[in-house]
Design a protein around this motif. Structure first.
Motif, PDB file in Angstrom:
ATOM      1  N   UNK A 146       0.815  -1.212   0.000  1.00 47.12           N
ATOM      2  CA  UNK A 146       0.000   0.000   0.000  1.00 47.12           C
ATOM      3  C   UNK A 146       0.844   1.255   0.000  1.00 47.12           C
ATOM      4  N   UNK A 147       0.201   2.334  -0.362  1.00 48.42           N
ATOM      5  CA  UNK A 147       0.848   3.639  -0.326  1.00 48.42           C
ATOM      6  C   UNK A 147       0.787   4.198   1.088  1.00 48.42           C
ATOM      7  N   UNK A 148       1.366   5.362   1.264  1.00 45.41           N
ATOM      8  CA  UNK A 148       1.580   5.944   2.588  1.00 45.41           C
ATOM      9  C   UNK A 148       0.299   6.076   3.416  1.00 45.41           C
ATOM     10  N   UNK A 149      -0.731   6.648   2.860  1.00 46.88           N
ATOM     11  CA  UNK A 149      -1.969   6.867   3.617  1.00 46.88           C
ATOM     12  C   UNK A 149      -2.641   5.544   3.997  1.00 46.88           C
ATOM     13  N   UNK A 150      -2.718   4.625   3.050  1.00 44.79           N
ATOM     14  CA  UNK A 150      -3.323   3.321   3.340  1.00 44.79           C
ATOM     15  C   UNK A 150      -2.470   2.528   4.316  1.00 44.79           C
ATOM     16  N   UNK A 151      -1.155   2.691   4.236  1.00 41.78           N
ATOM     17  CA  UNK A 151      -0.264   2.020   5.180  1.00 41.78           C
ATOM     18  C   UNK A 151      -0.547   2.476   6.600  1.00 41.78           C
ATOM     19  N   UNK A 152      -0.781   3.762   6.788  1.00 37.69           N
ATOM     20  CA  UNK A 152      -1.104   4.264   8.130  1.00 37.69           C
ATOM     21  C   UNK A 152      -2.395   3.635   8.654  1.00 37.69           C
ATOM     22  N   UNK A 153      -3.406   3.572   7.806  1.00 41.11           N
ATOM     23  CA  UNK A 153      -4.702   3.017   8.227  1.00 41.11           C
ATOM     24  C   UNK A 153      -4.558   1.533   8.575  1.00 41.11           C
ATOM     25  N   UNK A 154      -3.901   0.780   7.711  1.00 45.34           N
ATOM     26  CA  UNK A 154      -3.752  -0.658   7.943  1.00 45.34           C
ATOM     27  C   UNK A 154      -2.826  -0.908   9.132  1.00 45.34           C
ATOM     28  N   UNK A 155      -1.851  -0.041   9.353  1.00 49.43           N
ATOM     29  CA  UNK A 155      -0.972  -0.179  10.517  1.00 49.43           C
ATOM     30  C   UNK A 155      -1.732   0.057  11.815  1.00 49.43           C
ATOM     31  N   UNK A 156      -2.693   0.973  11.803  1.00 50.20           N
ATOM     32  CA  UNK A 156      -3.559   1.158  12.979  1.00 50.20           C
ATOM     33  C   UNK A 156      -4.323  -0.136  13.242  1.00 50.20           C
ATOM     34  N   UNK A 157      -4.866  -0.726  12.186  1.00 47.54           N
ATOM     35  CA  UNK A 157      -5.580  -1.994  12.319  1.00 47.54           C
ATOM     36  C   UNK A 157      -4.653  -3.078  12.861  1.00 47.54           C
ATOM     37  N   UNK A 158      -3.437  -3.121  12.368  1.00 49.18           N
ATOM     38  CA  UNK A 158      -2.456  -4.103  12.842  1.00 49.18           C
ATOM     39  C   UNK A 158      -2.182  -3.920  14.330  1.00 49.18           C
ATOM     40  N   UNK A 159      -1.984  -2.677  14.765  1.00 52.14           N
ATOM     41  CA  UNK A 159      -1.746  -2.410  16.181  1.00 52.14           C
ATOM     42  C   UNK A 159      -2.937  -2.789  17.044  1.00 52.14           C
ATOM     43  N   UNK A 160      -4.145  -2.489  16.556  1.00 51.80           N
ATOM     44  CA  UNK A 160      -5.356  -2.856  17.304  1.00 51.80           C
ATOM     45  C   UNK A 160      -5.499  -4.372  17.417  1.00 51.80           C
ATOM     46  N   UNK A 161      -5.231  -5.073  16.338  1.00 49.22           N
ATOM     47  CA  UNK A 161      -5.293  -6.533  16.385  1.00 49.22           C
ATOM     48  C   UNK A 161      -4.250  -7.099  17.343  1.00 49.22           C
TER      49      UNK A 161
END
Length: 187
Positions: free
Chosen positions: A70-85
Motif C-alpha cells: 500500500x501507499x503511505x496513507x493506506x499504510x497508516x490506516x492498515x498499521x492502525x488496524x495491525x496495532x489494534x489486532x
C-alpha cells in the motif's frame, strides 16, 4: 537525505520479521502439559490455550503483509488496524491465564476422551513459561510494528516507474533545432 535520528522506512518491518520467526518457532510448542490420574498426558500450544490470541495475531500478520503493498496513507490506516489486532491478541493472551482452570479442563478432556469428567484439581499441570513468554514477545513486536507503520509509513513512490519520462522534461522541438542549425538525430 534522512536525518541520522529518523528511522529508515524499511526498518519498521524488523519487529514483524522477528515476530514471524519467533512465532513460527513457538506456534507448535507445548504451553501446558496435563497429566491425568489415569496416566494419560495431554499437551496444548498457543492455538489451544489462547485461540483468540492466535487468530488475532494471524490477522495482524495479514494486515502487516497488506502494508507491504500500500501507499503511505493506506499504510497508516492498515498499521492502525495491525496495532489494534495486536492489542486484542494481548487481551486474549492475558485472559487465557485468568481462566486457567477452563484451559486445563479442556486439555484434560481431550487427553482422556471424556468431556467434563475431570476437573483442574484432578490433574498435575506443568506450564512452559519460556514459550508463553516468547508469545508475549511476538505480540509486542506486532504492536510495535503497527505503531511504527503509523508514525513512519514509508513511501511507495509516485506510481511512476524510475524508467518512465517525467512530464517536466522540456524536449526541444526538432524543427526548432533544425532552424538553429543543429541535427536533432545526432543526440
Amino acid at each position: 537525505m534522512a536525518d541520522s535520528c529518523t528511522p529508515r522506512r524499511g526498518s519498521r518491518h524488523y519487529p514483524m520479521i522477528v515476530a514471524l520467526i519467533v512465532g513460527l518457532v513457538s506456534v507448535g510448542a507445548p504451553w501446558v502439559t496435563v497429566e491425568l490420574p489415569t496416566g494419560a498426558t495431554g499437551t496444548a500450544g498457543v492455538a489451544e490455550v489462547a485461540p483468540a490470541s492466535f487468530s488475532a495475531a494471524l490477522a495482524a500478520v495479514a494486515a502487516w503483509g497488506a502494508t507491504l503493498l500500500t501507499r503511505e496513507r493506506a499504510t497508516r490506516v492498515v498499521s492502525v488496524l495491525q496495532g489494534l489486532l495486536g492489542g486484542v491478541a494481548i487481551v486474549f493472551y492475558a485472559r487465557a491465564f485468568i481462566e486457567t482452570d477452563s484451559v486445563i479442563e479442556s486439555v484434560a478432556s481431550n487427553a482422556s476422551g471424556v468431556i467434563g469428567a475431570l476437573s483442574a484439581s484432578d490433574s498435575v499441570t506443568t506450564w512452559s513459561p519460556a514459550w508463553i513468554g516468547l508469545w508475549g514477545v511476538v505480540l509486542l513486536a506486532i504492536i510495535i510494528s503497527g505503531l511504527w507503520g503509523v508514525l513512519v509509513p514509508g513511501r511507495r513512490g509516485s506510481g511512476r516507474s524510475k524508467y518512465e519520462r517525467s512530464d517536466q522534461v522540456d524536449e526541444p522541438d526538432p524543427w526548432e533545432s533544425l532552424s538553429d542549425g543543429e541535427d536533432p538525430t545526432s543526440r
